[in-house]
Design a protein around this motif. Structure first.
Motif, PDB file in Angstrom:
ATOM      1  N   VAL A  32     -74.434   2.359  28.333  1.00  0.00           N
ATOM      2  CA  VAL A  32     -74.986   1.443  27.353  1.00  0.00           C
ATOM      3  C   VAL A  32     -76.490   1.683  27.227  1.00  0.00           C
ATOM      4  CG1 VAL A  32     -75.117  -0.949  26.593  1.00  0.00           C
ATOM      5  CG2 VAL A  32     -73.244  -0.230  28.077  1.00  0.00           C
ATOM      6  N   ALA A  33     -76.898   2.246  26.107  1.00  0.00           N
ATOM      7  CA  ALA A  33     -78.311   2.565  25.872  1.00  0.00           C
ATOM      8  C   ALA A  33     -79.018   1.340  25.309  1.00  0.00           C
ATOM      9  CB  ALA A  33     -78.427   3.738  24.903  1.00  0.00           C
ATOM     10  N   VAL A  34     -79.940   0.768  26.107  1.00  0.00           N
ATOM     11  CA  VAL A  34     -80.621  -0.473  25.731  1.00  0.00           C
ATOM     12  C   VAL A  34     -82.099  -0.398  26.093  1.00  0.00           C
ATOM     13  CG1 VAL A  34     -78.587  -1.951  25.919  1.00  0.00           C
ATOM     14  CG2 VAL A  34     -79.962  -1.492  27.953  1.00  0.00           C
ATOM     15  N   ARG A  35     -82.868  -1.346  25.537  1.00  0.00           N
ATOM     16  CA  ARG A  35     -84.294  -1.414  25.861  1.00  0.00           C
ATOM     17  C   ARG A  35     -84.526  -1.935  27.275  1.00  0.00           C
ATOM     18  NH1 ARG A  35     -87.064  -5.103  21.698  1.00  0.00           N
ATOM     19  NH2 ARG A  35     -85.019  -6.116  21.740  1.00  0.00           N
ATOM     20  N   ASP A  36     -83.717  -2.907  27.688  1.00  0.00           N
ATOM     21  CA  ASP A  36     -83.916  -3.553  28.991  1.00  0.00           C
ATOM     22  C   ASP A  36     -82.581  -3.603  29.737  1.00  0.00           C
ATOM     23  OD1 ASP A  36     -84.433  -5.182  31.156  1.00  0.00           O
ATOM     24  OD2 ASP A  36     -85.635  -6.617  30.030  1.00  0.00           O
ATOM     25  N   PRO A  37     -82.358  -2.681  30.687  1.00  0.00           N
ATOM     26  CA  PRO A  37     -81.081  -2.657  31.423  1.00  0.00           C
ATOM     27  C   PRO A  37     -80.801  -3.934  32.208  1.00  0.00           C
ATOM     28  CG  PRO A  37     -82.306  -0.615  31.742  1.00  0.00           C
ATOM     29  CD  PRO A  37     -83.242  -1.571  31.067  1.00  0.00           C
ATOM     30  N   HIS A  38     -81.857  -4.619  32.651  1.00  0.00           N
ATOM     31  CA  HIS A  38     -81.646  -5.845  33.424  1.00  0.00           C
ATOM     32  C   HIS A  38     -80.999  -6.928  32.555  1.00  0.00           C
ATOM     33  CE1 HIS A  38     -83.788  -4.215  36.839  1.00  0.00           C
ATOM     34  NE2 HIS A  38     -84.802  -3.899  36.067  1.00  0.00           N
ATOM     35  N   LYS A  39     -81.428  -7.023  31.299  1.00  0.00           N
ATOM     36  CA  LYS A  39     -80.844  -8.012  30.402  1.00  0.00           C
ATOM     37  C   LYS A  39     -79.427  -7.643  29.994  1.00  0.00           C
ATOM     38  CE  LYS A  39     -85.180  -9.777  28.461  1.00  0.00           C
ATOM     39  NZ  LYS A  39     -85.979  -9.981  27.220  1.00  0.00           N
ATOM     40  N   ALA A  40     -79.061  -6.384  30.181  1.00  0.00           N
ATOM     41  CA  ALA A  40     -77.709  -5.933  29.843  1.00  0.00           C
ATOM     42  C   ALA A  40     -76.789  -5.915  31.057  1.00  0.00           C
ATOM     43  CB  ALA A  40     -77.768  -4.538  29.223  1.00  0.00           C
ATOM     44  N   ALA A  41     -77.272  -6.397  32.189  1.00  0.00           N
ATOM     45  CA  ALA A  41     -76.471  -6.370  33.420  1.00  0.00           C
ATOM     46  C   ALA A  41     -75.208  -7.215  33.304  1.00  0.00           C
ATOM     47  CB  ALA A  41     -77.313  -6.847  34.597  1.00  0.00           C
ATOM     48  N   PHE A  42     -75.209  -8.197  32.391  1.00  0.00           N
ATOM     49  CA  PHE A  42     -74.031  -9.052  32.219  1.00  0.00           C
ATOM     50  C   PHE A  42     -72.817  -8.265  31.749  1.00  0.00           C
ATOM     51  CE2 PHE A  42     -75.789  -8.874  27.968  1.00  0.00           C
ATOM     52  CZ  PHE A  42     -74.674  -8.880  27.138  1.00  0.00           C
ATOM     53  N   LEU A  43     -73.033  -7.032  31.257  1.00  0.00           N
ATOM     54  CA  LEU A  43     -71.925  -6.214  30.776  1.00  0.00           C
ATOM     55  C   LEU A  43     -71.125  -5.584  31.921  1.00  0.00           C
ATOM     56  CD1 LEU A  43     -73.786  -4.305  27.909  1.00  0.00           C
ATOM     57  CD2 LEU A  43     -72.067  -6.091  27.598  1.00  0.00           C
ATOM     58  N   LYS A  44     -71.740  -5.399  33.075  1.00  0.00           N
ATOM     59  CA  LYS A  44     -71.087  -4.672  34.169  1.00  0.00           C
ATOM     60  C   LYS A  44     -69.761  -5.281  34.606  1.00  0.00           C
ATOM     61  CE  LYS A  44     -75.292  -2.629  36.140  1.00  0.00           C
ATOM     62  NZ  LYS A  44     -76.109  -2.503  37.374  1.00  0.00           N
ATOM     63  N   ILE A  52     -69.339   0.672  33.782  1.00  0.00           N
ATOM     64  CA  ILE A  52     -70.294   0.370  32.706  1.00  0.00           C
ATOM     65  C   ILE A  52     -71.710   0.481  33.259  1.00  0.00           C
ATOM     66  CG2 ILE A  52     -71.087  -1.397  31.094  1.00  0.00           C
ATOM     67  CD1 ILE A  52     -68.204  -2.527  31.169  1.00  0.00           C
ATOM     68  N   ALA A  53     -72.505   1.368  32.672  1.00  0.00           N
ATOM     69  CA  ALA A  53     -73.842   1.647  33.205  1.00  0.00           C
ATOM     70  C   ALA A  53     -74.913   1.450  32.136  1.00  0.00           C
ATOM     71  CB  ALA A  53     -73.905   3.065  33.752  1.00  0.00           C
ATOM     72  N   PRO A  54     -75.658   0.342  32.173  1.00  0.00           N
ATOM     73  CA  PRO A  54     -76.791   0.177  31.256  1.00  0.00           C
ATOM     74  C   PRO A  54     -77.884   1.195  31.576  1.00  0.00           C
ATOM     75  CG  PRO A  54     -76.095  -1.929  32.177  1.00  0.00           C
ATOM     76  CD  PRO A  54     -75.420  -0.860  32.984  1.00  0.00           C
ATOM     77  N   LEU A  55     -78.467   1.766  30.548  1.00  0.00           N
ATOM     78  CA  LEU A  55     -79.497   2.794  30.711  1.00  0.00           C
ATOM     79  C   LEU A  55     -80.685   2.474  29.815  1.00  0.00           C
ATOM     80  CD1 LEU A  55     -80.308   5.669  31.807  1.00  0.00           C
ATOM     81  CD2 LEU A  55     -79.220   6.586  29.738  1.00  0.00           C
ATOM     82  N   LYS A  56     -81.877   2.485  30.374  1.00  0.00           N
ATOM     83  CA  LYS A  56     -83.086   2.223  29.597  1.00  0.00           C
ATOM     84  C   LYS A  56     -83.362   3.398  28.667  1.00  0.00           C
ATOM     85  CE  LYS A  56     -88.043   1.180  30.080  1.00  0.00           C
ATOM     86  NZ  LYS A  56     -88.073  -0.125  29.437  1.00  0.00           N
ATOM     87  N   VAL A  57     -83.437   3.123  27.370  1.00  0.00           N
ATOM     88  CA  VAL A  57     -83.634   4.173  26.376  1.00  0.00           C
ATOM     89  C   VAL A  57     -84.643   3.713  25.331  1.00  0.00           C
ATOM     90  CG1 VAL A  57     -82.544   5.537  24.555  1.00  0.00           C
ATOM     91  CG2 VAL A  57     -81.308   5.104  26.677  1.00  0.00           C
ATOM     92  N   HIS A  58     -85.540   4.596  24.982  1.00  0.00           N
ATOM     93  CA  HIS A  58     -86.479   4.351  23.881  1.00  0.00           C
ATOM     94  C   HIS A  58     -86.001   5.180  22.693  1.00  0.00           C
ATOM     95  CE1 HIS A  58     -89.892   3.766  21.420  1.00  0.00           C
ATOM     96  NE2 HIS A  58     -90.533   4.892  21.742  1.00  0.00           N
ATOM     97  N   VAL A  59     -85.477   4.523  21.663  1.00  0.00           N
ATOM     98  CA  VAL A  59     -84.856   5.248  20.547  1.00  0.00           C
ATOM     99  C   VAL A  59     -85.871   5.994  19.689  1.00  0.00           C
ATOM    100  CG1 VAL A  59     -82.823   3.765  20.424  1.00  0.00           C
ATOM    101  CG2 VAL A  59     -84.858   3.181  19.090  1.00  0.00           C
ATOM    102  N   GLY A  60     -87.154   5.794  19.959  1.00  0.00           N
ATOM    103  CA  GLY A  60     -88.171   6.534  19.222  1.00  0.00           C
ATOM    104  C   GLY A  60     -88.588   7.813  19.913  1.00  0.00           C
ATOM    105  N   ASP A  61     -87.920   8.155  21.015  1.00  0.00           N
ATOM    106  CA  ASP A  61     -88.307   9.331  21.800  1.00  0.00           C
ATOM    107  C   ASP A  61     -87.117  10.271  21.950  1.00  0.00           C
ATOM    108  OD1 ASP A  61     -90.189  10.707  23.788  1.00  0.00           O
ATOM    109  OD2 ASP A  61     -88.422  10.304  25.037  1.00  0.00           O
ATOM    110  N   ASP A  62     -87.298  11.522  21.561  1.00  0.00           N
ATOM    111  CA  ASP A  62     -86.211  12.500  21.614  1.00  0.00           C
ATOM    112  C   ASP A  62     -85.664  12.681  23.023  1.00  0.00           C
ATOM    113  OD1 ASP A  62     -86.535  12.904  18.903  1.00  0.00           O
ATOM    114  OD2 ASP A  62     -86.534  15.098  19.059  1.00  0.00           O
ATOM    115  N   ALA A  63     -86.540  12.825  23.988  1.00  0.00           N
ATOM    116  CA  ALA A  63     -86.103  13.087  25.360  1.00  0.00           C
ATOM    117  C   ALA A  63     -85.276  11.921  25.896  1.00  0.00           C
ATOM    118  CB  ALA A  63     -87.313  13.351  26.254  1.00  0.00           C
TER     119      ALA A  63
END
Length: 336
Positions: A32-44, A52-63
């Motif tokens: 799960v690509a999200v801005r804040d993995p801690h706030k997405a912990a309820f999905l686990k 289910i693994a929340p991952l911190k992702v910045h959608v404005g960055d290619d890498a």
């Protein structure tokens, strides 16, 4: 097609929660690509340990996006906003983000891509929201031609921000508004007598679609070859005017709240003020969006083409709208 790993962008939202759960139920590992993995912990807890693994992702960055889609069999993009902030604009979220996600998903070897847009997406729309949704669809198609694009109307379900918002308003306000352009006008009855039409036609029309049906549409696009490269308009079995939506809310909440017409020019004034709230109730762009019906036209395939029977709002609303009823209406008297 069998799936082992699916990356879901925006998976911590209302629709995302349902999709993540449905993927987990099918035994798929979900990133799960999200801005804040801690706030997405309820999905686990929706899946097995580590599924289910929340991952911190910045959608404005290619890498950052490339790390999120690496090794994924399929990618789902659910990113969308209803109003802009200085850091999260319609252009960035609805156009640039899906452009980047689709491009890097294709480069990473993903075999399926599902992009959730919005019914009414149109580059010629007066609303920037609808314009950018259409541009985002074009960007996805440019990089991932075989992507499936879903365009739902208003999505409803237990955690929605549509019926729940109006339900909460019945607790606080004596009346619920619906916006019209044709109320408060002089009309003649069958006998030719003049009168004033206070209600109008009921305002813009919506075709609410159940969150479970949208999620099932995503599942079928991921697993069935026949739906690749197509765009689907998703709506429920019935279209409602805005007045009918408000009447339905009042009925489900069992309150005496009035439903009253408000001219669109008043809505525009309200929006100019309310847009500055931390979480705006309405913005000028949303008013422009409301001036066009949000219903399925039949020009594109819908839920039926995916083998899904649309679920009626009346069948689902009683399961969660009861929370807005007066307390005494939920009391069950038992004999002593």
């Amino acid at each position: 097609m069998s799936l082992r790993l699916v990356t879901v962008f925006g998976g911590s939202g209302f629709l995302g929660r349902q999709i993540v759960q449905d993927l987990a139920t099918r035994g798929v590992r979900v990133r799960v690509a999200v801005r804040d993995p801690h706030k997405a912990a309820f999905l686990k807890p929706l899946g097995d340990l580590g599924q289910i693994a929340p991952l911190k992702v910045h959608v404005g960055d290619d890498a950052s996006v490339a790390r999120a889609v690496e090794g994924a069999d399929a990618v789902i993009n659910l990113i969308g906003i209803l109003y802009e902030t200085p850091r999260r604009t319609f252009q960035a979220m609805h156009v640039d983000a899906p452009d980047r996600i689709a491009r890097l998903s294709k480069a990473a070897g993903a075999r399926r891509f599902v992009h959730v847009s919005a019914l009414g997406a149109d580059e010629s729309s007066k609303a920037v929201y609808a314009q950018t949704k259409a541009k985002g669809e074009a960007a996805v198609r440019a990089h991932f031609p075989e992507a499936s694009i879903l365009r739902p109307s208003v999505v409803f379900g237990p955690h929605d921000n549509f019926f729940n918002m109006f339900g909460s308003m019945t607790r606080l306000l004596p009346a619920l508004p619906y916006y019209v352009n044709d109320a408060f006008r002089t009309v003649r009855n069958d006998q030719g007598r003049k009168g004033v039409d206070l209600k109008g036609s009921g305002g813009p029309r919506f075709q609410p679609v159940y969150v479970g049906d949208v999620s099932e549409a995503v599942m079928r696009c991921l697993t069935e070859d026949a739906h690749q490269g197509k765009t689907f308009d998703l709506g429920g079995p019935r279209a409602y005017s805005m007045r009918e939506i408000m009447d339905l809310v009042v009925e489900q909440c069992e309150r005496h709240t009035k439903v009253v017409p408000v001219p669109f020019w008043v809505a525009r004034i309200q929006a100019k003020v309310l847009q500055f709230m931390p979480k705006p109730l309405i913005t000028p762009d949303q008013v422009r969006l409301l001036e066009t019906d949000n219903v399925v036209t039949g020009e594109r395939p819908g839920l039926e083409a995916l083998g899904i029977e649309p679920t009626a709002a009346e069948a689902i609303l009683p399961t969660y709208m009861h929370r807005f009823r007066p307390h005494h209406r939920n009391v069950v008297m038992r004999p002593s």
